[in-house]
Design a protein around this motif. Structure first.
Motif, PDB file in Angstrom:
ATOM      1  N   GLN A   8       0.839  -1.353   0.245  1.00  0.00           N
ATOM      2  CA  GLN A   8       0.055   0.041   0.117  1.00  0.00           C
ATOM      3  C   GLN A   8       0.914   1.148   0.003  1.00  0.00           C
ATOM      4  OE1 GLN A   8      -2.281   0.502   3.686  1.00  0.00           O
ATOM      5  NE2 GLN A   8      -4.009   1.440   2.408  1.00  0.00           N
ATOM      6  N   ILE A   9       1.782   1.331   0.935  1.00  0.00           N
ATOM      7  CA  ILE A   9       2.943   2.312   0.881  1.00  0.00           C
ATOM      8  C   ILE A   9       3.520   2.745  -0.191  1.00  0.00           C
ATOM      9  CG2 ILE A   9       4.886   3.284   2.219  1.00  0.00           C
ATOM     10  CD1 ILE A   9       3.593   1.675   4.594  1.00  0.00           C
ATOM     11  N   GLY A  46      -2.005   1.356  -7.473  1.00  0.00           N
ATOM     12  CA  GLY A  46      -2.334   1.776  -5.797  1.00  0.00           C
ATOM     13  C   GLY A  46      -3.897   1.865  -5.862  1.00  0.00           C
ATOM     14  N   ALA A  47      -4.411   2.223  -6.589  1.00  0.00           N
ATOM     15  CA  ALA A  47      -6.187   2.190  -6.534  1.00  0.00           C
ATOM     16  C   ALA A  47      -6.482   1.036  -6.394  1.00  0.00           C
ATOM     17  CB  ALA A  47      -6.771   2.995  -7.915  1.00  0.00           C
ATOM     18  N   ASN A  48      -6.220   0.088  -7.230  1.00  0.00           N
ATOM     19  CA  ASN A  48      -6.530  -1.415  -7.187  1.00  0.00           C
ATOM     20  C   ASN A  48      -6.105  -2.184  -5.729  1.00  0.00           C
ATOM     21  OD1 ASN A  48      -8.176  -2.318  -9.578  1.00  0.00           O
ATOM     22  ND2 ASN A  48      -6.754  -1.327 -10.370  1.00  0.00           N
ATOM     23  N   GLY A  54      -9.826  -2.990   0.782  1.00  0.00           N
ATOM     24  CA  GLY A  54     -11.365  -2.995   1.346  1.00  0.00           C
ATOM     25  C   GLY A  54     -12.341  -4.093   0.641  1.00  0.00           C
ATOM     26  N   GLY A  55     -11.681  -5.242   0.060  1.00  0.00           N
ATOM     27  CA  GLY A  55     -12.677  -6.191  -0.754  1.00  0.00           C
ATOM     28  C   GLY A  55     -13.350  -6.931   0.390  1.00  0.00           C
ATOM     29  N   ASP A  60     -12.529 -11.326  -4.012  1.00  0.00           N
ATOM     30  CA  ASP A  60     -12.531 -10.007  -4.254  1.00  0.00           C
ATOM     31  C   ASP A  60     -11.249  -9.339  -4.067  1.00  0.00           C
ATOM     32  OD1 ASP A  60     -13.834  -7.636  -5.115  1.00  0.00           O
ATOM     33  OD2 ASP A  60     -14.122  -6.932  -3.159  1.00  0.00           O
ATOM     34  N   PHE A  61     -10.371  -9.869  -3.043  1.00  0.00           N
ATOM     35  CA  PHE A  61      -9.109  -9.263  -2.803  1.00  0.00           C
ATOM     36  C   PHE A  61      -8.108 -10.036  -3.981  1.00  0.00           C
ATOM     37  CE2 PHE A  61      -4.911  -9.986  -0.816  1.00  0.00           C
ATOM     38  CZ  PHE A  61      -4.547  -8.595  -0.332  1.00  0.00           C
TER      39      PHE A  61
END
Length: 117
Positions: A8-9, A46-48, A54-55, A60-61
């Protein structure tokens, strides 16, 4: 944002670099078409990843993570193309390619772990 979520970072920091590269290409090189492709795919990673985090389900993740991986591959392509057409210098492109390769390794490793669990 969690402090220990490395993908994420790194994907966020990469998106910032991509936005700055896009700004440079538009203002200095007057290049608008290829740089927009780079902007879209480079920030989409990063958006995905954010969407994956948040899946609602593990499926979904994994699905969102797979999209992030594909976007990273596409971004790698655009960076190489811009280097080979002299829109980006060797140094500029190598820095971005190194970051893209790192994101691909991290995302690929997460995918492998999920497949094997």
């Amino acid at each position: 944002m969690k402090k220990d979520n490395i993908v994420q970072i790194k994907s966020y920091a990469f998106a910032v670099k991509i936005i700055k590269t896009h700004q440079f290409l538009c203002t200095t090189k007057k290049e608008y078409v290829l740089s927009k492709q780079l902007l879209r795919s480079g920030t989409s990673i990063g958006a995905n990843i954010e969407e994956a985090i948040g899946g609602q389900t593990d499926k979904d993740f994994y699905s969102k993570l797979t999209i992030a991986y594909k976007e990273a591959r596409e971004t790698h392509y655009w960076i190489r193309l811009m280097k080979d057409t002299d829109y980006l210098t060797e140094e500029e492109s190598n820095d971005l390619l190194k970051d893209t390769d790192e994101l691909l390794r991290i995302i690929g490793s997460i995918q492998k772990t999920l497949r094997n669990s």
